[in-house]
Scaffold this motif. Structure first.
Motif, PDB file in Angstrom:
ATOM      1  N   ILE A   1       0.797  -1.216   0.000  1.00 54.47           N
ATOM      2  CA  ILE A   1       0.000   0.000   0.000  1.00 54.47           C
ATOM      3  C   ILE A   1       0.833   1.270   0.000  1.00 54.47           C
ATOM      4  O   ILE A   1       0.316   2.364  -0.220  1.00 54.47           O
ATOM      5  N   GLY A   2       2.140   1.164   0.277  1.00 51.19           N
ATOM      6  CA  GLY A   2       2.945   2.364   0.399  1.00 51.19           C
ATOM      7  C   GLY A   2       4.412   2.140   0.100  1.00 51.19           C
ATOM      8  O   GLY A   2       4.799   1.125  -0.502  1.00 51.19           O
ATOM      9  N   PRO A   3       5.274   3.058   0.542  1.00 52.86           N
ATOM     10  CA  PRO A   3       6.691   3.036   0.166  1.00 52.86           C
ATOM     11  C   PRO A   3       7.484   1.865   0.731  1.00 52.86           C
ATOM     12  O   PRO A   3       8.614   1.647   0.302  1.00 52.86           O
ATOM     13  N   THR A   4       6.922   1.130   1.668  1.00 54.77           N
ATOM     14  CA  THR A   4       7.633  -0.030   2.198  1.00 54.77           C
ATOM     15  C   THR A   4       7.971  -1.019   1.089  1.00 54.77           C
ATOM     16  O   THR A   4       9.029  -1.659   1.120  1.00 54.77           O
ATOM     17  N   ALA A   5       7.086  -1.154   0.120  1.00 56.11           N
ATOM     18  CA  ALA A   5       7.345  -2.072  -1.000  1.00 56.11           C
ATOM     19  C   ALA A   5       8.596  -1.657  -1.765  1.00 56.11           C
ATOM     20  O   ALA A   5       9.423  -2.504  -2.151  1.00 56.11           O
TER      21      ALA A   5
ATOM     22  N   HIS B   1       4.576  -4.526  14.041  1.00 61.48           N
ATOM     23  CA  HIS B   1       3.543  -3.873  14.845  1.00 61.48           C
ATOM     24  C   HIS B   1       4.110  -3.187  16.092  1.00 61.48           C
ATOM     25  O   HIS B   1       3.411  -2.413  16.752  1.00 61.48           O
ATOM     26  N   LYS B   2       5.402  -3.437  16.381  1.00 65.58           N
ATOM     27  CA  LYS B   2       6.041  -2.808  17.534  1.00 65.58           C
ATOM     28  C   LYS B   2       6.777  -1.517  17.170  1.00 65.58           C
ATOM     29  O   LYS B   2       7.394  -0.900  18.041  1.00 65.58           O
ATOM     30  N   LEU B   3       6.715  -1.127  15.914  1.00 63.57           N
ATOM     31  CA  LEU B   3       7.482   0.029  15.459  1.00 63.57           C
ATOM     32  C   LEU B   3       6.823   1.357  15.812  1.00 63.57           C
ATOM     33  O   LEU B   3       7.422   2.411  15.596  1.00 63.57           O
TER      34      LEU B   3
ATOM     35  N   PRO C   1      -4.889   1.988  15.691  1.00 63.04           N
ATOM     36  CA  PRO C   1      -5.992   2.471  14.859  1.00 63.04           C
ATOM     37  C   PRO C   1      -5.535   2.675  13.424  1.00 63.04           C
ATOM     38  O   PRO C   1      -4.342   2.616  13.129  1.00 63.04           O
ATOM     39  N   ALA C   2      -6.474   2.944  12.549  1.00 59.32           N
ATOM     40  CA  ALA C   2      -6.124   3.144  11.132  1.00 59.32           C
ATOM     41  C   ALA C   2      -5.185   4.322  10.933  1.00 59.32           C
ATOM     42  O   ALA C   2      -4.405   4.346   9.977  1.00 59.32           O
ATOM     43  N   SER C   3      -5.215   5.286  11.844  1.00 60.15           N
ATOM     44  CA  SER C   3      -4.337   6.452  11.718  1.00 60.15           C
ATOM     45  C   SER C   3      -2.867   6.102  11.911  1.00 60.15           C
ATOM     46  O   SER C   3      -1.987   6.908  11.593  1.00 60.15           O
ATOM     47  N   HIS C   4      -2.571   4.907  12.402  1.00 61.08           N
ATOM     48  CA  HIS C   4      -1.180   4.490  12.581  1.00 61.08           C
ATOM     49  C   HIS C   4      -0.588   3.856  11.324  1.00 61.08           C
ATOM     50  O   HIS C   4       0.579   3.463  11.325  1.00 61.08           O
ATOM     51  N   LEU C   5      -1.391   3.748  10.271  1.00 61.82           N
ATOM     52  CA  LEU C   5      -0.892   3.121   9.044  1.00 61.82           C
ATOM     53  C   LEU C   5       0.366   3.817   8.546  1.00 61.82           C
ATOM     54  O   LEU C   5       1.399   3.176   8.312  1.00 61.82           O
ATOM     55  N   TRP C   6       0.327   5.136   8.364  1.00 65.36           N
ATOM     56  CA  TRP C   6       1.458   5.824   7.762  1.00 65.36           C
ATOM     57  C   TRP C   6       2.640   5.968   8.700  1.00 65.36           C
ATOM     58  O   TRP C   6       3.779   5.849   8.248  1.00 65.36           O
ATOM     59  N   PRO C   7       2.451   6.200   9.995  1.00 68.65           N
ATOM     60  CA  PRO C   7       3.624   6.137  10.880  1.00 68.65           C
ATOM     61  C   PRO C   7       4.328   4.790  10.830  1.00 68.65           C
ATOM     62  O   PRO C   7       5.559   4.718  10.766  1.00 68.65           O
ATOM     63  N   LEU C   8       3.563   3.700  10.844  1.00 60.27           N
ATOM     64  CA  LEU C   8       4.166   2.367  10.761  1.00 60.27           C
ATOM     65  C   LEU C   8       4.865   2.184   9.418  1.00 60.27           C
ATOM     66  O   LEU C   8       5.971   1.630   9.342  1.00 60.27           O
ATOM     67  N   GLN C   9       4.227   2.649   8.339  1.00 65.88           N
ATOM     68  CA  GLN C   9       4.829   2.555   7.012  1.00 65.88           C
ATOM     69  C   GLN C   9       6.160   3.286   6.954  1.00 65.88           C
ATOM     70  O   GLN C   9       7.168   2.751   6.482  1.00 65.88           O
ATOM     71  N   LEU C  10       6.170   4.517   7.439  1.00 64.23           N
ATOM     72  CA  LEU C  10       7.374   5.339   7.322  1.00 64.23           C
ATOM     73  C   LEU C  10       8.510   4.828   8.198  1.00 64.23           C
ATOM     74  O   LEU C  10       9.677   4.843   7.781  1.00 64.23           O
TER      75      LEU C  10
ATOM     76  N   THR D   1       9.812   1.666   6.508  1.00 64.46           N
ATOM     77  CA  THR D   1      10.523   2.067   5.298  1.00 64.46           C
ATOM     78  C   THR D   1      11.904   2.607   5.637  1.00 64.46           C
ATOM     79  O   THR D   1      12.902   2.270   4.984  1.00 64.46           O
ATOM     80  N   GLY D   2      11.977   3.451   6.664  1.00 63.51           N
ATOM     81  CA  GLY D   2      13.271   4.001   7.067  1.00 63.51           C
ATOM     82  C   GLY D   2      14.243   2.941   7.521  1.00 63.51           C
ATOM     83  O   GLY D   2      15.438   2.972   7.167  1.00 63.51           O
ATOM     84  N   ILE D   3      13.761   1.977   8.301  1.00 65.83           N
ATOM     85  CA  ILE D   3      14.632   0.889   8.777  1.00 65.83           C
ATOM     86  C   ILE D   3      15.160   0.075   7.604  1.00 65.83           C
ATOM     87  O   ILE D   3      16.356  -0.236   7.518  1.00 65.83           O
ATOM     88  N   VAL D   4      14.274  -0.290   6.694  1.00 64.11           N
ATOM     89  CA  VAL D   4      14.673  -1.136   5.560  1.00 64.11           C
ATOM     90  C   VAL D   4      15.621  -0.372   4.633  1.00 64.11           C
ATOM     91  O   VAL D   4      16.603  -0.943   4.122  1.00 64.11           O
ATOM     92  N   LEU D   5      15.365   0.908   4.404  1.00 66.84           N
ATOM     93  CA  LEU D   5      16.261   1.695   3.563  1.00 66.84           C
ATOM     94  C   LEU D   5      17.640   1.833   4.207  1.00 66.84           C
ATOM     95  O   LEU D   5      18.664   1.789   3.508  1.00 66.84           O
ATOM     96  N   ALA D   6      17.673   2.009   5.522  1.00 67.84           N
ATOM     97  CA  ALA D   6      18.969   2.093   6.211  1.00 67.84           C
ATOM     98  C   ALA D   6      19.727   0.779   6.076  1.00 67.84           C
ATOM     99  O   ALA D   6      20.951   0.773   5.847  1.00 67.84           O
ATOM    100  N   LEU D   7      19.004  -0.331   6.204  1.00 71.42           N
ATOM    101  CA  LEU D   7      19.643  -1.636   6.038  1.00 71.42           C
ATOM    102  C   LEU D   7      20.132  -1.820   4.606  1.00 71.42           C
ATOM    103  O   LEU D   7      21.238  -2.339   4.374  1.00 71.42           O
ATOM    104  N   ALA D   8      19.331  -1.390   3.637  1.00 69.59           N
ATOM    105  CA  ALA D   8      19.736  -1.484   2.231  1.00 69.59           C
ATOM    106  C   ALA D   8      20.993  -0.664   1.974  1.00 69.59           C
ATOM    107  O   ALA D   8      21.903  -1.104   1.262  1.00 69.59           O
ATOM    108  N   ALA D   9      21.049   0.543   2.543  1.00 71.71           N
ATOM    109  CA  ALA D   9      22.228   1.393   2.363  1.00 71.71           C
ATOM    110  C   ALA D   9      23.465   0.751   2.977  1.00 71.71           C
ATOM    111  O   ALA D   9      24.562   0.801   2.391  1.00 71.71           O
TER     112      ALA D   9
END
Length: 314
Positions: free
Chosen positions: A166-170, A214-216, A279-288, A291-299
């Motif tokens: 659904i977002g940048p995590t992909a 879900h702990k992020l 709640p549904a409002s946590h979708l984008w905080p969890l996504q971001l 995403t940041g963790i995975v991008l840091a690992l990729a770098a």
């Protein structure tokens, strides 16, 4: 090779063109599948939203069938978001990097005024750009199909394959797969072995994050006076629950799993149920955050790959 380089405006562009041409069949199939899926999803969404519900019942293709078809597209797009990083890692590790090192064909490129570092950079950059574009298109296809039918379905935002698509995590996982594939191909140098190792390593990261994502972000907490019932809220992602005593103590969810449950509840002074949720409002905080963790690992993985390459080949 020199003619190819001059025709594309430089050695780097020429090398990139060669990489794309070597794998044009796979890229063409992937692009074609995405274009077709996008066209179908867009057409069904327009039809679904433009026609009143009652009119669907009088058509050959009723509203329920349109909805079912959109949900099928959602399922496949979500599964693709989960599986594509494994395939990307295997492809970069094997056909893109390890096969060249195993067969020695990289020597031909290096003899045509292409520096080793530029050659390796192209092997990483071209897949990275391609995967970013493909993942972004996949997100678009997913959202086209999911948004009009996102209510009253099991495919909620917190379903893991929905969350990944659904977002940048992909995109972040796609870039991680490229970095893991490049490093693995460089270290293993055997096509099939590198593909296996890269796929397993990327899959391990996906599994680890799937168990911890879900702990992020900090959950919210709530309670009910009835210990046997949850709140009926589809958009809430429940992460933990248990029983609540009259003093406010939170007991585990496995408390009073006995035959005489009523007596156990009374004996322990249990008066309700507690729960933690997103709640549904946590979708984008969890996504971001993910995403940041995975991008840091990729770098970090990409940095390691380039550092090792410089040590070995200058």
């Amino acid at each position: 090779m020199s003619a190819l380089s001059s025709g594309t405006g430089g050695i780097l562009r020429g090398t990139a063109w060669v990489v794309v041409r070597q794998h044009r069949t796979v890229l063409g199939v992937a692009a074609g599948a995405l274009v077709l899926s996008a066209a179908v999803a867009a057409g069904l969404r327009i039809w679904f939203e433009a026609t009143p519900p009652d009119d669907f019942d009088r058509n050959l293709f009723p509203r329920s069938d349109v909805r079912s078809t959109l949900l099928v597209i959602v399922e496949y797009a979500g599964l693709a978001a989960m599986l594509l990083p494994l395939l990307v890692a295997a492809a970069v590790a094997g056909p893109v990097v390890a096969r060249e090192l195993e067969s020695g064909t990289y020597k031909l490129a290096w003899s045509q005024s292409v520096t080793p570092l530029r050659w390796f950079a192209t092997k990483v950059t071209v897949p990275a750009v391609t995967v970013t574009a493909l993942m972004a298109a996949l997100i678009g296809v997913f959202r086209l199909a999911w948004e009009p039918v996102s209510t009253n379905t099991h495919l909620r935002w917190y379903s893991r394959h929905v969350f990944l698509a659904i977002g940048p995590t992909a995109i972040a996982y796609g870039l991680l797969a490229v970095a893991v594939g490049a490093l693995t191909g460089l270290l293993v140098r055997r096509t099939l072995a590198a593909m296996s190792v890269a796929g397993l390593a990327t899959g391990a990261v996906l599994m680890l994050m799937s168990s911890q994502w879900h702990k992020l972000w900090t959950t919210r907490s709530g309670s009910r006076s009835d210990p046997e019932r949850f709140p009926l809220t589809e958009d809430w992602f429940f992460t933990d629950t248990g029983l609540l005593t009259v003093s406010g103590e939170r007991l585990g969810g496995d408390t009073c799993l006995v035959l005489d449950r009523e007596a156990c509840l009374a004996e322990r002074d249990i008066v309700g149920r507690w729960y933690d949720y997103h709640p549904a409002s946590h979708l984008w905080p969890l996504q971001l955050v993910e995403t940041g963790i995975v991008l840091a690992l990729a770098a970090a993985v990409a940095w390691a790959a380039f550092r090792i390459f410089r040590r070995r080949h200058g």
